[in-house]
Design a protein around this motif. Structure first.
Motif, PDB file in Angstrom:
ATOM      1  N   LEU A   1      -4.472   2.319  -6.339  1.00 50.86           N
ATOM      2  CA  LEU A   1      -3.090   2.934  -6.388  1.00 50.86           C
ATOM      3  C   LEU A   1      -2.895   3.695  -7.859  1.00 50.86           C
ATOM      4  O   LEU A   1      -2.335   4.208  -8.190  1.00 50.86           O
ATOM      5  N   HIS A   2      -3.562   3.077  -8.913  1.00 55.27           N
ATOM      6  CA  HIS A   2      -3.399   3.685 -10.155  1.00 55.27           C
ATOM      7  C   HIS A   2      -4.182   5.010  -9.972  1.00 55.27           C
ATOM      8  O   HIS A   2      -3.654   6.085 -10.806  1.00 55.27           O
ATOM      9  N   ALA A   3      -5.424   5.095  -9.622  1.00 54.88           N
ATOM     10  CA  ALA A   3      -6.064   6.439  -9.139  1.00 54.88           C
ATOM     11  C   ALA A   3      -5.029   7.473  -8.380  1.00 54.88           C
ATOM     12  O   ALA A   3      -4.925   8.571  -8.814  1.00 54.88           O
TER      13      ALA A   3
ATOM     14  N   PHE B   1       0.664  -1.493   0.006  1.00 56.46           N
ATOM     15  CA  PHE B   1       0.035   0.006   0.037  1.00 56.46           C
ATOM     16  C   PHE B   1       0.799   1.029  -0.117  1.00 56.46           C
ATOM     17  O   PHE B   1       0.274   2.364   0.376  1.00 56.46           O
ATOM     18  N   TYR B   2       2.084   1.215  -0.462  1.00 57.57           N
ATOM     19  CA  TYR B   2       2.933   2.234  -0.498  1.00 57.57           C
ATOM     20  C   TYR B   2       2.931   3.030  -1.886  1.00 57.57           C
ATOM     21  O   TYR B   2       2.736   2.363  -3.015  1.00 57.57           O
ATOM     22  N   PHE B   3       3.075   4.349  -1.770  1.00 56.91           N
ATOM     23  CA  PHE B   3       3.156   5.044  -2.966  1.00 56.91           C
ATOM     24  C   PHE B   3       4.189   6.188  -2.790  1.00 56.91           C
ATOM     25  O   PHE B   3       4.087   6.844  -1.392  1.00 56.91           O
ATOM     26  N   GLU B   4       4.805   6.788  -3.681  1.00 59.45           N
ATOM     27  CA  GLU B   4       5.717   7.919  -3.619  1.00 59.45           C
ATOM     28  C   GLU B   4       4.761   9.216  -3.568  1.00 59.45           C
ATOM     29  O   GLU B   4       4.004   9.466  -4.712  1.00 59.45           O
ATOM     30  N   LEU B   5       5.079  10.081  -2.613  1.00 64.96           N
ATOM     31  CA  LEU B   5       4.037  11.218  -2.512  1.00 64.96           C
ATOM     32  C   LEU B   5       5.010  12.748  -2.662  1.00 64.96           C
ATOM     33  O   LEU B   5       5.370  12.385  -1.427  1.00 64.96           O
ATOM     34  N   PRO B   6       4.972  13.339  -3.492  1.00 69.82           N
ATOM     35  CA  PRO B   6       5.965  14.749  -3.373  1.00 69.82           C
ATOM     36  C   PRO B   6       5.311  15.617  -2.068  1.00 69.82           C
ATOM     37  O   PRO B   6       4.118  15.692  -2.062  1.00 69.82           O
TER      38      PRO B   6
ATOM     39  N   LEU C   1      -6.350   3.843   6.145  1.00 68.94           N
ATOM     40  CA  LEU C   1      -7.336   4.502   5.584  1.00 68.94           C
ATOM     41  C   LEU C   1      -7.278   4.038   3.866  1.00 68.94           C
ATOM     42  O   LEU C   1      -8.190   3.660   3.353  1.00 68.94           O
ATOM     43  N   VAL C   2      -6.117   3.828   3.475  1.00 68.85           N
ATOM     44  CA  VAL C   2      -5.728   3.539   1.904  1.00 68.85           C
ATOM     45  C   VAL C   2      -6.147   1.834   1.906  1.00 68.85           C
ATOM     46  O   VAL C   2      -6.669   1.710   0.787  1.00 68.85           O
ATOM     47  N   MET C   3      -5.917   1.057   3.009  1.00 71.21           N
ATOM     48  CA  MET C   3      -6.381  -0.171   2.957  1.00 71.21           C
ATOM     49  C   MET C   3      -7.947  -0.237   2.998  1.00 71.21           C
ATOM     50  O   MET C   3      -8.708  -1.075   2.309  1.00 71.21           O
ATOM     51  N   LEU C   4      -8.478   0.663   3.599  1.00 66.72           N
ATOM     52  CA  LEU C   4     -10.067   0.592   3.487  1.00 66.72           C
ATOM     53  C   LEU C   4     -10.575   1.092   2.108  1.00 66.72           C
ATOM     54  O   LEU C   4     -11.303   0.029   1.664  1.00 66.72           O
ATOM     55  N   VAL C   5      -9.964   1.833   1.538  1.00 63.57           N
ATOM     56  CA  VAL C   5     -10.205   2.180   0.215  1.00 63.57           C
ATOM     57  C   VAL C   5     -10.090   1.458  -0.821  1.00 63.57           C
ATOM     58  O   VAL C   5     -10.933   0.979  -1.809  1.00 63.57           O
ATOM     59  N   SER C   6      -9.110   0.423  -0.412  1.00 62.53           N
ATOM     60  CA  SER C   6      -8.682  -0.799  -1.609  1.00 62.53           C
ATOM     61  C   SER C   6      -9.508  -1.844  -1.213  1.00 62.53           C
ATOM     62  O   SER C   6      -9.648  -2.595  -2.232  1.00 62.53           O
ATOM     63  N   ALA C   7     -10.012  -1.911   0.004  1.00 62.71           N
ATOM     64  CA  ALA C   7     -11.022  -3.105   0.302  1.00 62.71           C
ATOM     65  C   ALA C   7     -12.441  -2.901  -0.552  1.00 62.71           C
ATOM     66  O   ALA C   7     -13.028  -3.870  -1.031  1.00 62.71           O
TER      67      ALA C   7
ATOM     68  N   PHE D   1      -7.657  11.861  -0.110  1.00 60.78           N
ATOM     69  CA  PHE D   1      -6.481  11.275  -0.573  1.00 60.78           C
ATOM     70  C   PHE D   1      -5.651  10.850   0.696  1.00 60.78           C
ATOM     71  O   PHE D   1      -5.564  11.983   1.660  1.00 60.78           O
ATOM     72  N   HIS D   2      -5.244   9.568   0.993  1.00 59.85           N
ATOM     73  CA  HIS D   2      -5.018   9.272   2.511  1.00 59.85           C
ATOM     74  C   HIS D   2      -3.240   9.006   2.236  1.00 59.85           C
ATOM     75  O   HIS D   2      -2.693   8.940   1.084  1.00 59.85           O
ATOM     76  N   LEU D   3      -2.649   8.735   3.484  1.00 54.10           N
ATOM     77  CA  LEU D   3      -1.300   8.590   3.396  1.00 54.10           C
ATOM     78  C   LEU D   3      -0.955   7.243   2.843  1.00 54.10           C
ATOM     79  O   LEU D   3      -1.681   6.177   3.152  1.00 54.10           O
TER      80      LEU D   3
END
Length: 341
Positions: free
Chosen positions: A318-320, A6-11, A304-310, A297-299
């Protein structure tokens, strides 16, 4: 399931530091959770995606100005106290910085003695139980002395306390705002109601655990924080009627989602109830009552990213997020929004 999934690079520059002047002018990324198809809109366009007979579920908790700056009475050392939850009467569980200076027995002073606190005990996670003493009404003193407990990633001073409240905030108790709701104005909510969309109010007092990182590799080992919620009979009835009539239940924010998913029976009926929930929603979870979600949009690597992914699938989410980063959407509490349909 690994937290790194659930990692992504955020500027850093995409972390919104200030709210927009017009709440409803945030950007809105609309995603079809079945196909992953994406549209780009402005938040007030949410009305184009709502239908008569739908039900919008909003969390009417109110953030308290829970950050207190004071001193230790014996040494004059500066202390910061964050109110987390009221245990009983004037005893609060708090987060204290620096904690090492606040052992049981320490007496703290705020506002030149307008409010005083005595440390009673050290509890889970190093939190302190503090008993407060004062003349007058605690909430009024807190409103006078306290600051809004903005998330750690917001470094700017908030000019107007009300911008970290939803326009429908009602019940005091949160240490953080249900931020998806910050995009709504009174006029927009009226327009939605006039369309024939029901609005159901639930309450979940958001705790600071919402910002805690997941520190374990396997997310199944993560211990979820608990938060207090309640749902009244009239509001449960609106949601149940919507489902029975074929309408969609659309939650505003992950807190509204966690509230109704905590209170639904195995048969899919929502019950009027109250209590503490530590529900952890991650991919594989079968939603019992929610159909769609409005969220920010979450950390990276957050629950929270895990909930949205569910709800929408990890790859779609992750594409969005990649698309949102490419188009310089604003992230986190004061950032832009996403509608998952």
């Amino acid at each position: 399931m690994n937290v790194k999934d659930f990692y992504f690079e955020l500027p850093q520059e995409l972390i919104a530091q200030d709210p927009l002047d017009d709440r409803s002018s945030s950007r809105l990324l609309v995603m079809d959770r079945q196909t992953g198809e994406i549209e780009h809109r402005v938040f007030r366009d949410i009305v184009k995606y709502l239908h008569p007979g739908d039900c919008l579920v909003i969390n009417n908790t109110k953030v308290i100005p829970a950050r207190l700056l004071g001193v230790k009475e014996d040494t004059g050392a500066h202390i910061e106290v964050l109110l987390l939850k009221r245990r009983e009467n004037n005893i609060w569980e708090t987060l204290v910085k620096p904690g090492r200076k606040c052992r049981p027995g320490a007496v703290l002073s705020f506002g030149d003695g307008l409010l005083r606190g005595k440390v009673l005990d050290v509890v889970d996670d190093g939190n302190r139980l503090i008993q407060f003493s004062f003349d007058g009404i605690f909430e009024e003193i807190l409103d006078q002395l306290g600051q809004m407990p903005l998330p750690p990633y917001i470094t700017h001073q908030l000019k107007d306390k009300n911008r970290y409240q939803t326009v429908y905030a009602k019940h005091d108790g949160s240490a953080a705002a249900p931020t998806a709701g910050l995009h709504f104005t009174t006029d927009l909510l009226k327009e939605i109601e006039d369309m024939g969309v029901k609005i159901a109010h639930v309450t979940l007092h958001v705790g600071l655990g919402t910002f805690r990182p997941v520190k374990v590799e396997n997310i199944l080992d993560h211990h979820m924080h608990s938060e207090f919620y309640w749902i009244e009979e009239s509001e449960a009835q609106k949601i149940n009627e919507t489902k029975a009539n074929g309408g969609r239940v659309i939650c505003v924010g992950t807190t509204s989602c966690r509230t109704i998913e905590s209170a639904v029976d195995p048969d899919g009926l929502l019950r009027a109830k109250s209590g503490w929930t530590d529900i952890f929603i991650y991919p594989g979870y079968q939603f019992k009552i929610l159909d769609c979600l409005i969220t920010n949009f979450h950390l990276p690597e957050s629950t929270l990213v895990m909930l949205v992914s569910a709800l929408a699938g990890r790859e779609h989410v992750l594409h969005a997020y990649e698309e949102a980063i490419r188009l310089k959407y604003r992230f986190f509490s004061f950032g832009d929004a996403m509608f998952i349909k």
